[in-house]
Design a protein around this motif. Structure first.
Motif, mmCIF file in Angstrom:
data_model
loop_
_atom_site.group_PDB
_atom_site.id
_atom_site.type_symbol
_atom_site.label_atom_id
_atom_site.label_comp_id
_atom_site.label_asym_id
_atom_site.label_seq_id
_atom_site.Cartn_x
_atom_site.Cartn_y
_atom_site.Cartn_z
ATOM 1 N N TYR A 23 -2.362 115.504 61.022
ATOM 2 C CA TYR A 23 -2.340 114.197 61.763
ATOM 3 C C TYR A 23 -3.405 114.073 61.755
ATOM 4 O O TYR A 23 -3.579 112.639 62.139
ATOM 5 N N LEU A 24 -4.504 114.448 61.661
ATOM 6 C CA LEU A 24 -6.257 114.104 61.833
ATOM 7 C C LEU A 24 -6.327 113.269 60.703
ATOM 8 O O LEU A 24 -6.869 112.148 60.695
ATOM 9 N N MET A 25 -5.422 113.497 59.483
ATOM 10 C CA MET A 25 -5.763 112.849 58.924
ATOM 11 C C MET A 25 -4.682 111.159 58.942
ATOM 12 O O MET A 25 -6.329 110.100 58.766
ATOM 13 N N TYR A 26 -4.108 111.205 59.501
ATOM 14 C CA TYR A 26 -3.238 110.668 59.811
ATOM 15 C C TYR A 26 -3.935 109.621 61.329
ATOM 16 O O TYR A 26 -4.064 108.182 60.617
ATOM 17 N N CYS A 27 -4.469 110.388 62.074
ATOM 18 C CA CYS A 27 -5.337 109.750 63.071
ATOM 19 C C CYS A 27 -6.585 109.160 62.487
ATOM 20 O O CYS A 27 -6.884 108.075 63.129
ATOM 21 N N TRP A 31 3.894 119.172 64.187
ATOM 22 C CA TRP A 31 3.061 119.764 62.770
ATOM 23 C C TRP A 31 4.416 119.964 61.956
ATOM 24 O O TRP A 31 4.282 119.227 61.046
ATOM 25 N N ASN A 32 5.599 119.135 62.456
ATOM 26 C CA ASN A 32 6.686 118.914 61.698
ATOM 27 C C ASN A 32 6.903 117.638 61.184
ATOM 28 O O ASN A 32 7.453 117.064 60.317
ATOM 29 N N ASP A 33 5.527 117.013 62.036
ATOM 30 C CA ASP A 33 5.929 115.071 62.072
ATOM 31 C C ASP A 33 5.524 115.115 60.754
ATOM 32 O O ASP A 33 4.696 115.321 60.061
ATOM 33 N N GLU A 34 6.544 113.667 60.133
ATOM 34 C CA GLU A 34 6.133 113.073 59.042
ATOM 35 C C GLU A 34 5.374 112.308 59.436
ATOM 36 O O GLU A 34 5.294 111.381 59.681
ATOM 37 N N TYR A 35 4.278 112.170 58.353
ATOM 38 C CA TYR A 35 2.849 110.889 58.287
ATOM 39 C C TYR A 35 2.704 110.306 57.499
ATOM 40 O O TYR A 35 2.860 110.819 56.160
ATOM 41 N N GLU A 36 2.833 109.176 57.114
ATOM 42 C CA GLU A 36 2.588 107.775 56.110
ATOM 43 C C GLU A 36 1.180 108.008 55.695
ATOM 44 O O GLU A 36 0.487 107.203 55.938
#
Length: 108
Positions: free
Chosen positions: A63-67, A88-93
């Motif tokens: 998530y931090l990398m995505y942000c 924490w279960n989300d998928e980030y591109e």
């Protein structure tokens, strides 16, 4: 009280203390520190439900990398929202390497 009830209460208190320490470490790295009390309750519930510390930390790293990648337009969720939604279960591109997940939370 029977001995087994006392032992169970002690184990619950000990686990809660461990979970609080874990949560405080994670909270330090979380970018939008709103709703800490509710976030902690949801963290403890997730841990008691069997979600591992590593699962939550690795999800936060992603998530931090995505942000960071989307910082021009993306505003991080309130902390209470992220923990309540078990994000924490989300998928980030984003592309995530093993090295990324081995980084310490303080490196973000």
């Amino acid at each position: 009280y029977t001995d087994s009830i006392m032992v169970k209460r002690f184990e619950n208190n000990t686990n809660n203390n461990i979970y609080i320490v874990e949560f405080e470490e994670i909270w330090k790295a979380y970018p939008n520190k709103k709703g800490k009390e509710n976030a902690m309750k949801d963290y403890i519930k997730a841990r008691k439900d069997g979600v591992t510390y590593e699962t939550i930390v690795n999800g936060l790293k992603k998530y931090l990398m995505y942000c960071k990648k989307e910082k021009k337009w993306y505003k991080p969720k309130n902390g209470s929202t992220w923990f309540h939604q078990r994000s924490w279960n989300d998928e980030y591109e984003i592309e995530v390497t093993t090295e990324d997940l081995q980084m310490d939370l303080t490196d973000f």
